[in-house]
Design a protein around this motif. Sequence first.
Motif, PDB file in Angstrom:
ATOM      1  N   SER A 102       0.803  -1.222   0.000  1.00 44.96           N
ATOM      2  CA  SER A 102       0.000   0.000   0.000  1.00 44.96           C
ATOM      3  C   SER A 102       0.837   1.273   0.000  1.00 44.96           C
ATOM      4  N   ASN A 127      -0.654  -6.588  13.795  1.00 45.33           N
ATOM      5  CA  ASN A 127      -0.907  -5.192  13.433  1.00 45.33           C
ATOM      6  C   ASN A 127      -0.649  -4.380  14.693  1.00 45.33           C
ATOM      7  N   GLY A 249      -2.914  13.028  15.177  1.00 51.15           N
ATOM      8  CA  GLY A 249      -2.818  12.668  13.768  1.00 51.15           C
ATOM      9  C   GLY A 249      -1.471  12.130  13.330  1.00 51.15           C
ATOM     10  N   SER A 252       0.982   5.758  13.926  1.00 53.97           N
ATOM     11  CA  SER A 252       1.373   4.880  12.823  1.00 53.97           C
ATOM     12  C   SER A 252       1.667   3.499  13.371  1.00 53.97           C
ATOM     13  N   GLN A 310      -8.052  -0.584   1.913  1.00 52.21           N
ATOM     14  CA  GLN A 310      -8.230   0.596   2.750  1.00 52.21           C
ATOM     15  C   GLN A 310      -6.882   1.199   3.138  1.00 52.21           C
ATOM     16  N   ASP A 311      -5.905   0.336   3.388  1.00 55.19           N
ATOM     17  CA  ASP A 311      -4.577   0.801   3.784  1.00 55.19           C
ATOM     18  C   ASP A 311      -3.927   1.612   2.665  1.00 55.19           C
ATOM     19  N   LYS A 313      -5.426   3.509   0.521  1.00 58.16           N
ATOM     20  CA  LYS A 313      -6.032   4.846   0.550  1.00 58.16           C
ATOM     21  C   LYS A 313      -5.464   5.673   1.699  1.00 58.16           C
ATOM     22  N   THR A 314      -5.325   5.032   2.863  1.00 56.98           N
ATOM     23  CA  THR A 314      -4.805   5.735   4.045  1.00 56.98           C
ATOM     24  C   THR A 314      -3.412   6.294   3.788  1.00 56.98           C
ATOM     25  N   TRP A 315      -2.518   5.458   3.238  1.00 52.30           N
ATOM     26  CA  TRP A 315      -1.151   5.918   3.018  1.00 52.30           C
ATOM     27  C   TRP A 315      -1.056   6.943   1.896  1.00 52.30           C
ATOM     28  N   LYS A 316      -1.923   6.848   0.930  1.00 47.75           N
ATOM     29  CA  LYS A 316      -1.947   7.877  -0.122  1.00 47.75           C
ATOM     30  C   LYS A 316      -2.308   9.225   0.490  1.00 47.75           C
ATOM     31  N   ASP A 317      -3.257   9.210   1.433  1.00 48.83           N
ATOM     32  CA  ASP A 317      -3.639  10.439   2.141  1.00 48.83           C
ATOM     33  C   ASP A 317      -2.471  10.955   2.988  1.00 48.83           C
ATOM     34  N   VAL A 318      -1.723  10.031   3.619  1.00 45.66           N
ATOM     35  CA  VAL A 318      -0.581  10.421   4.453  1.00 45.66           C
ATOM     36  C   VAL A 318       0.503  11.081   3.602  1.00 45.66           C
TER      37      VAL A 318
END
Length: 327
Positions: A102, A127, A249, A252, A310-311, A313-318
């Motif tokens: 991801s 995790n 925020g 990690s 989902q992960d 998408k999360t890392w792309k946002d990060v």
Amino acid sequence: MRKSRLALIAPIVSFCAALFSAPGQAQTAYPDRPVRLVIPYAAGGSLDVVGRVLAERFQAQTGQSLIVDNRGGAAGQIAADYVARAPADGYTLLLGTAAQTSIANAYFKKLPYDPMKDLLPVSLLVNTSNVIFVTKDFPAATIEQLRQQVKDHPGEVSYGSPGNGSVSHLATALFEERTGMKMLHVPYRGAGPALNDLAAGRITLLFTLLASAKPVMDSGKVRALAVAGPKRNPSLPDVPTLQEAGIQGADSGVWIGVMAPKGTPDAVVNKLNDIIMTALQAPDLRKRLADTGADLDPMGPKEFGAMLTQDAKTWKDVVTAAHIQME
């Protein structure tokens, strides 16, 4: 005449039956030889610890060896590409993280493999949250004191990571963005080498799992500064979370899961998952992983696949939020 025809047909029927039953028999017998588990980092890191614990249970359950093969470099991409190109028969597996899937999908412009298509989710094992470790002689004992050290000594406070685009790298970059700090990034070929330099005082800070840092922490060469997660680590009850330190925020963590080359038959994937899920129920394995600070989070292929989507998408946002330059 009829008898002679039957005599001619019988061998053909037997051959066809053997031909069509062979795949099923091969799958039922899996594994019938040693399996290679490729670790995308050098020996001594979190994945190496988890992989070797799993290898012991794998052999005890199947009678076949699970050979741990450490192939560090390029944030684990060398190992991931090796597995992606391997025969899709279940005998070459990756013990991977977000860094090869991801995160790689969000961070790197060009890769030799497709992170979200060429690796097939088999089983999620753990995790767990990152912990921020510093060298024992570093004067800061709190996040606020760390901030002051960075401010007072620009360009001198450094952090290590298992490589560009690794979970540790992006987690620290996000932490910098949320706190306004700017530290010097020193990439390594795995968490093990980074920890060695942290223990020697060559770098200042490292985001990693307790599983990999525990031996050097127990020796007194490094110490935990904060937990980058929603709750304190049971093995570090006196170490506050970033949220408790007033940093929002920046949480990690690292998930660790087994993946196979795309095209691996469902029967093999399901058999592998059954073996791994059974291994994760063993009290000795659960205790050994818990002792290293790993949080067990077993998932099968479908759940793991959904989490992986989902992960990504999360890392792309990060990557976007932290203004990290993609390579």
